[in-house]
Scaffold this motif. Structure first.
Motif, PDB file in Angstrom:
ATOM      1  N   GLY A 124       0.920  -1.170   0.032  1.00 20.95           N
ATOM      2  CA  GLY A 124       0.060  -0.043   0.077  1.00 20.95           C
ATOM      3  C   GLY A 124       0.664   1.454   0.004  1.00 20.95           C
ATOM      4  O   GLY A 124       0.400   2.304  -0.534  1.00 20.95           O
ATOM      5  N   LEU A 125       1.971   1.291   0.724  1.00 18.91           N
ATOM      6  CA  LEU A 125       2.852   2.379   0.490  1.00 18.91           C
ATOM      7  C   LEU A 125       3.808   2.547  -0.624  1.00 18.91           C
ATOM      8  O   LEU A 125       4.559   3.386  -0.745  1.00 18.91           O
ATOM      9  N   GLU A 126       3.762   1.388  -1.343  1.00 22.15           N
ATOM     10  CA  GLU A 126       4.258   1.266  -2.421  1.00 22.15           C
ATOM     11  C   GLU A 126       5.981   1.421  -2.179  1.00 22.15           C
ATOM     12  O   GLU A 126       6.864   2.213  -2.988  1.00 22.15           O
ATOM     13  N   LEU A 127       6.379   0.666  -1.246  1.00 22.18           N
ATOM     14  CA  LEU A 127       7.898   0.719  -0.868  1.00 22.18           C
ATOM     15  C   LEU A 127       8.735   0.054  -1.759  1.00 22.18           C
ATOM     16  O   LEU A 127       8.232  -1.032  -2.446  1.00 22.18           O
ATOM     17  N   GLU A 128       9.796   0.657  -2.027  1.00 20.39           N
ATOM     18  CA  GLU A 128      10.771   0.011  -2.841  1.00 20.39           C
ATOM     19  C   GLU A 128      12.196   0.560  -2.355  1.00 20.39           C
ATOM     20  O   GLU A 128      12.353   1.718  -1.697  1.00 20.39           O
ATOM     21  N   VAL A 129      13.391  -0.246  -2.662  1.00 12.65           N
ATOM     22  CA  VAL A 129      14.805   0.409  -2.459  1.00 12.65           C
ATOM     23  C   VAL A 129      14.985   1.944  -2.927  1.00 12.65           C
ATOM     24  O   VAL A 129      14.607   1.989  -4.051  1.00 12.65           O
ATOM     25  N   GLY A 130      15.341   2.537  -2.099  1.00 13.23           N
ATOM     26  CA  GLY A 130      15.795   4.192  -2.887  1.00 13.23           C
ATOM     27  C   GLY A 130      14.980   4.805  -2.435  1.00 13.23           C
ATOM     28  O   GLY A 130      14.926   6.185  -2.589  1.00 13.23           O
ATOM     29  N   LYS A 131      13.356   4.499  -1.953  1.00 13.37           N
ATOM     30  CA  LYS A 131      12.364   5.524  -1.767  1.00 13.37           C
ATOM     31  C   LYS A 131      12.595   6.161  -0.346  1.00 13.37           C
ATOM     32  O   LYS A 131      12.872   5.766   0.571  1.00 13.37           O
ATOM     33  N   GLU A 132      12.188   7.628  -0.312  1.00 15.18           N
ATOM     34  CA  GLU A 132      12.412   8.205   0.993  1.00 15.18           C
ATOM     35  C   GLU A 132      11.149   7.950   1.681  1.00 15.18           C
ATOM     36  O   GLU A 132       9.992   7.894   1.197  1.00 15.18           O
ATOM     37  N   VAL A 133      11.450   7.656   3.146  1.00 12.10           N
ATOM     38  CA  VAL A 133      10.407   7.637   3.826  1.00 12.10           C
ATOM     39  C   VAL A 133      10.481   8.273   5.300  1.00 12.10           C
ATOM     40  O   VAL A 133      11.489   8.637   5.282  1.00 12.10           O
ATOM     41  N   TYR A 134       9.686   8.094   6.379  1.00 15.64           N
ATOM     42  CA  TYR A 134       9.771   8.586   7.511  1.00 15.64           C
ATOM     43  C   TYR A 134       9.617   7.230   8.441  1.00 15.64           C
ATOM     44  O   TYR A 134       8.559   6.604   8.372  1.00 15.64           O
ATOM     45  N   ALA A 135      10.531   7.143   9.348  1.00 14.58           N
ATOM     46  CA  ALA A 135      10.393   6.117  10.484  1.00 14.58           C
ATOM     47  C   ALA A 135       9.762   6.937  11.536  1.00 14.58           C
ATOM     48  O   ALA A 135      10.489   8.032  12.119  1.00 14.58           O
TER      49      ALA A 135
END
Length: 69
Positions: free
Chosen positions: A46-57
């Protein structure tokens, strides 16, 4: 977006290991500093996560345990 969590760390996804139900997501929050999170596979998609994507922890806890040898 407003959040009650006080510990928000911006970073980049460095690896994702997808399992049958969960995904292990590794985020680099500073050079050489990695944080690992276990989230559901559905959330990862759902978050469309992939290597290199900027995210917030984000972390929110009532206590932090410390241990020594």
């Amino acid at each position: 977006m407003k959040l009650s969590a006080r510990n928000v760390m911006k970073g980049k996804v460095t690896s994702i290991e997808i399992g049958a139900v969960n995904a292990e997501v590794e985020v680099e929050i500073a050079p050489g500093v990695l944080l690992t999170s276990i989230i559901t596979k559905k959330s990862c998609e759902g978050l469309e996560l992939e290597v290199g994507k900027e995210v917030y922890a984000l972390t929110k806890a009532s206590n932090v345990m410390i241990g020594v040898d």
